[in-house]
Each structure stands twice: as structure tokens, then as C-alpha cells.
Design a protein around this motif. Structure first.
Motif, PDB file in Angstrom:
ATOM      1  N   VAL A 144       0.832  -1.208   0.000  1.00 14.51           N
ATOM      2  CA  VAL A 144       0.000   0.000   0.000  1.00 14.51           C
ATOM      3  C   VAL A 144       0.872   1.266   0.000  1.00 14.51           C
ATOM      4  N   GLN A 145       2.125   1.082  -0.408  1.00 12.02           N
ATOM      5  CA  GLN A 145       3.022   2.223  -0.655  1.00 12.02           C
ATOM      6  C   GLN A 145       3.356   3.011   0.613  1.00 12.02           C
ATOM      7  N   LEU A 146       3.508   2.289   1.733  1.00 11.98           N
ATOM      8  CA  LEU A 146       3.949   2.967   2.956  1.00 11.98           C
ATOM      9  C   LEU A 146       5.348   2.476   3.306  1.00 11.98           C
ATOM     10  N   PRO A 147       6.180   3.334   3.935  1.00 13.21           N
ATOM     11  CA  PRO A 147       7.514   2.899   4.337  1.00 13.21           C
ATOM     12  C   PRO A 147       7.432   1.934   5.517  1.00 13.21           C
ATOM     13  N   LEU A 148       8.339   0.971   5.575  1.00 15.08           N
ATOM     14  CA  LEU A 148       8.275  -0.036   6.646  1.00 15.08           C
ATOM     15  C   LEU A 148       8.480   0.582   8.033  1.00 15.08           C
ATOM     16  N   ALA A 149       9.156   1.744   8.064  1.00 19.80           N
ATOM     17  CA  ALA A 149       9.402   2.412   9.353  1.00 19.80           C
ATOM     18  C   ALA A 149       8.089   2.756  10.069  1.00 19.80           C
ATOM     19  N   LEU A 178     -12.772 -13.286  -0.447  1.00 21.92           N
ATOM     20  CA  LEU A 178     -13.570 -12.179  -0.996  1.00 21.92           C
ATOM     21  C   LEU A 178     -13.194 -10.909  -0.243  1.00 21.92           C
ATOM     22  N   TRP A 179     -12.884  -9.865  -1.009  1.00 22.61           N
ATOM     23  CA  TRP A 179     -12.514  -8.571  -0.399  1.00 22.61           C
ATOM     24  C   TRP A 179     -13.613  -7.574  -0.729  1.00 22.61           C
ATOM     25  N   ILE A 180     -14.199  -6.977   0.296  1.00 22.46           N
ATOM     26  CA  ILE A 180     -15.258  -5.999   0.068  1.00 22.46           C
ATOM     27  C   ILE A 180     -14.770  -4.668   0.622  1.00 22.46           C
ATOM     28  N   ALA A 181     -14.563  -3.726  -0.278  1.00 19.55           N
ATOM     29  CA  ALA A 181     -13.924  -2.478   0.123  1.00 19.55           C
ATOM     30  C   ALA A 181     -14.821  -1.297  -0.220  1.00 19.55           C
ATOM     31  N   ASP A 182     -15.134  -0.507   0.807  1.00 22.28           N
ATOM     32  CA  ASP A 182     -16.024   0.639   0.635  1.00 22.28           C
ATOM     33  C   ASP A 182     -15.163   1.902   0.540  1.00 22.28           C
ATOM     34  N   GLU A 183     -15.101   2.458  -0.638  1.00 20.69           N
ATOM     35  CA  GLU A 183     -14.279   3.645  -0.913  1.00 20.69           C
ATOM     36  C   GLU A 183     -12.856   3.450  -0.373  1.00 20.69           C
ATOM     37  N   PRO A 184     -12.127   2.448  -0.909  1.00 25.10           N
ATOM     38  CA  PRO A 184     -10.832   2.121  -0.303  1.00 25.10           C
ATOM     39  C   PRO A 184      -9.821   3.260  -0.321  1.00 25.10           C
ATOM     40  N   THR A 185      -9.872   4.115  -1.340  1.00 28.46           N
ATOM     41  CA  THR A 185      -8.832   5.144  -1.405  1.00 28.46           C
ATOM     42  C   THR A 185      -9.355   6.536  -1.060  1.00 28.46           C
ATOM     43  N   ALA A 186     -10.534   6.592  -0.423  1.00 27.32           N
ATOM     44  CA  ALA A 186     -11.010   7.903   0.040  1.00 27.32           C
ATOM     45  C   ALA A 186      -9.995   8.431   1.042  1.00 27.32           C
ATOM     46  N   SER A 187      -9.727   9.695   1.017  1.00 27.77           N
ATOM     47  CA  SER A 187      -8.761  10.393   1.881  1.00 27.77           C
ATOM     48  C   SER A 187      -7.306  10.095   1.544  1.00 27.77           C
ATOM     49  N   VAL A 188      -7.069   9.228   0.546  1.00 29.99           N
ATOM     50  CA  VAL A 188      -5.684   9.027   0.084  1.00 29.99           C
ATOM     51  C   VAL A 188      -5.441  10.073  -1.009  1.00 29.99           C
ATOM     52  N   ASP A 189      -4.285  10.758  -0.956  1.00 31.53           N
ATOM     53  CA  ASP A 189      -4.101  11.841  -1.924  1.00 31.53           C
ATOM     54  C   ASP A 189      -4.027  11.291  -3.359  1.00 31.53           C
ATOM     55  N   VAL A 190      -4.341  12.164  -4.302  1.00 34.01           N
ATOM     56  CA  VAL A 190      -4.576  11.727  -5.682  1.00 34.01           C
ATOM     57  C   VAL A 190      -3.377  11.000  -6.302  1.00 34.01           C
ATOM     58  N   THR A 191      -2.170  11.497  -6.044  1.00 35.48           N
ATOM     59  CA  THR A 191      -1.007  10.864  -6.672  1.00 35.48           C
ATOM     60  C   THR A 191      -0.772   9.458  -6.115  1.00 35.48           C
ATOM     61  N   THR A 192      -0.931   9.305  -4.800  1.00 38.24           N
ATOM     62  CA  THR A 192      -0.722   7.990  -4.191  1.00 38.24           C
ATOM     63  C   THR A 192      -1.872   7.053  -4.548  1.00 38.24           C
ATOM     64  N   ARG A 193      -3.060   7.634  -4.712  1.00 38.33           N
ATOM     65  CA  ARG A 193      -4.261   6.828  -4.976  1.00 38.33           C
ATOM     66  C   ARG A 193      -4.045   5.906  -6.181  1.00 38.33           C
ATOM     67  N   ALA A 194      -3.505   6.470  -7.249  1.00 35.27           N
ATOM     68  CA  ALA A 194      -3.302   5.673  -8.467  1.00 35.27           C
ATOM     69  C   ALA A 194      -2.363   4.507  -8.186  1.00 35.27           C
TER      70      ALA A 194
END
Ligand SMILES: Nc1ncnc2c1ncn2[C@@H]1O[C@H](COP(=O)(O)OP(=O)(O)OP(=O)(O)O)[C@@H](O)[C@H]1O
Length: 271
Positions: A144-149, A178-194
Motif C-alpha cells: 500500500v506504498q507505505l515505508p516499513l518504518a 472475498l474482499w469488500i472495500a467501501d471507498e478504499p482510497t477515500a482520503s488518500v491523496d490523488v497521486t498515491t491513490r493511483a
């Protein structure tokens, strides 16, 4: 599984209690095949979260105020999920990764990121291997593009978008069918979202789970989902691939969706 489908809803109607009761989802037909990723789009109040919650087996129990199936049938992972008893609820919870709306806000404040992400593993098996759990959490944090730190930090030390990504990692830790995700990238900034969406799509390919992803954004859906269901005021306004949906805008809401999609993507290929 019913006809091999992971999710099979027929004429599904879901209501909230009250006088009169409020039918938030009406007469919905939906099938999700094994390994398929299906998107549910629609404007605010269309019934997306209600449908997602019910598909995840989170229907209201006796005296609770949540949504109830009041019509039609629902099979999820081969189980009758319209009114799941305790055993079915438990079986569904074990196989479904559910990411509710604003999941990032629901992380435990007193637990580190690593503890939050691995908690479902230890809830399932108190004796789960700590090292393996940590390694799996690290894999997902990276996905999910986060640093391990970040693993040793607390939710309150993170931005809303980072917390949301931690919640995504947590929802995938049990390797759900089965993965059910409700607006998974809401509040994630646009560049990271992609990037997060691309990685989720890759993960979906590698681990072969089925997915239902809710969004109000058709452009987001194009990146990840193979098929779309457009909900409007609780009923299905259109269904099919995004191109199919946008090519047959008989419904006024779908016409609006098409115009919005064109305006935002500058797409000239979409009819
Ligand atoms: N607990 C509740 N009790 C009564 N009505 C509810 C409840 N939760 C939602 N509703 C109603 O059900 C309808 C569908 O809500 P839902 O949250 O499923 O829509 P949504 O498409 O997910 O919207 P959003 O994009 O804003 O999250 C709305 O009219 C809402 O007011």
C-alpha cells in the motif's frame, strides 16, 4: 457455491428499521464470479455502503439498528447470507476481508501499525507465528506504498491517507477469498491513490481473490474493476463493463456519469 458464483444476489431488498422502514437497496441482482473484481458506483445515498455491508455478512442482529434483508435471496461463498446465524457470520468473517467506509478512522489508537495490521491473525489464532505475521504485515504495508518504518508508529502519528492505507493492509492480512472495500482510497491523496489502486490490482491478480469495490468515482473504477454495477436510489441503473455502461446511458443518472467521466478524463473514446 451457487452456480459457482462467489456472490449471488437475486432481487435483493435491504431495509433499515423504522416506521415506515426505509428500503435503501431494492430488487438488486448481482453476481460476482471467482477471481472477479466488481465495482459498485453511484452518488451519495445510492445504497452502496448498505449493499457492501450486507454482502460482507454485517446485517443487523436482533434489536440492532442496522440493515436487514427483507426481500430476495443472497448467497455469499456458498452460504445463505441473507439472515446469517452465528456460525455463518463467523464463517463469512473468516473468509471476507471487509474494509468499511472510513476504515482508517477505526484503527486502535493504542496499538502500533504492526499490531493493528496483524490483529486479525491473532484473533483467529492466538498462537499464530509472530515472525510470519510481521513478515506478512510488512509485505502489505509495502503493497500500500507505505515505508516499513511506519510499522512501529501509532495511528495518531499518521495522516488520514496513511491510516486508510494501514486499514487496507489490515483488511487483506487474512488472505480473504472475498474482499469488500467501501471507498478504499477515500482520503488518500490523488497521486498515491493511483499507485495504491495499481498495487491492489496486482495483489488481486497474484492472490486470486474476488472483490467488490465501492466508489462514487467511475474513473477510479476503470483502473481496477472488470465490471460495474451502477446504483441509483437503491436500484441498479446499469451494469456491465465501464465502456458498456457508458455506451448505453438510457438512465439519466448514467448519462450524468458519462458526461462527468468525459469531462474529467478528457476521453474521446467513450461514446
Ligand atoms: N443506519 C441507518 N438507518 C436508516 N437509514 C440509513 C442508515 N444508514 C444509511 N441509511 C440510508 O440509506 C440510504 C443509503 O445509504 P448508503 O450509506 O448505503 O449510501 P451510499 O451510496 O453508500 O452513500 P455514500 O456514498 O454517501 O456513502 C441513504 O438514504 C441513507 O440515509
Amino acid at each position: 457455491m451457487v452456480d459457482g458464483a462467489v456472490v449471488h444476489a437475486r432481487d435483493l431488498t435491504v431495509a433499515y428499521p423504522g416506521a415506515p422502514r426505509y428500503e435503501a437497496v431494492r430488487g438488486v441482482d448481482l453476481r460476482v464470479e471467482p477471481g472477479e473484481m466488481v465495482g459498485i458506483v453511484g452518488e451519495a445515498g445510492a445504497g452502496k455502503s448498505t449493499l457492501a455491508r450486507v454482502l460482507a455478512g454485517r446485517v443487523a442482529k436482533f434489536r440492532e439498528r442496522g440493515p436487514r434483508v427483507v426481500g430476495g435471496s443472497l448467497h455469499v461463498l456458498g452460504m445463505r447470507a441473507a439472515q446469517p446465524g452465528r456460525a455463518v457470520s463467523r464463517a463469512l468473517a473468516a473468509q471476507i476481508g471487509y474494509l468499511p467506509q472510513h476504515a482508517g478512522r477505526t484503527l486502535a489508537a493504542r496499538m502500533t501499525v504492526a499490531e493493528n495490521v496483524t490483529e486479525p491473525l491473532f484473533e483467529r489464532d492466538r498462537h499464530a507465528d509472530v515472525r510470519e505475521a510481521g513478515a506478512r504485515a510488512a509485505e502489505l504495508i509495502d503493497a500500500v506504498q507505505l515505508p516499513l518504518a511506519i510499522m512501529d508508529r501509532y495511528p495518531w502519528e499518521l495522516s488520514a491517507g496513511q491510516r486508510q492505507r494501514v486499514a487496507i493492509a489490515r483488511s487483506l492480512i487474512l488472505r480473504p477469498t472475498l474482499w469488500i472495500a467501501d471507498e478504499p482510497t477515500a482520503s488518500v491523496d490523488v497521486t498515491t491513490r493511483a499507485r495504491v489502486l495499481d498495487t491492489l490490482f496486482e495483489l488481486h491478480g497474484e492472490q486470486v481473490f474476488s472483490a467488490v469495490v465501492v466508489s462514487h468515482d467511475a474513473a477510479v473504477m476503470r483502473r481496477t474493476t472488470q465490471r460495474l454495477v451502477v446504483l441509483h436510489r437503491g436500484v441498479v441503473a446499469a451494469a456491465g463493463t465501464l465502456d458498456e455502461v457508458l455506451a448505453t446511458p438510457e438512465h439519466p443518472y448514467v448519462r450524468g456519469l458519462r458526461d462527468d467521466y468525459r469531462a474529467r478524463t478528457g476521453s474521446i473514446q467513450v461514446p
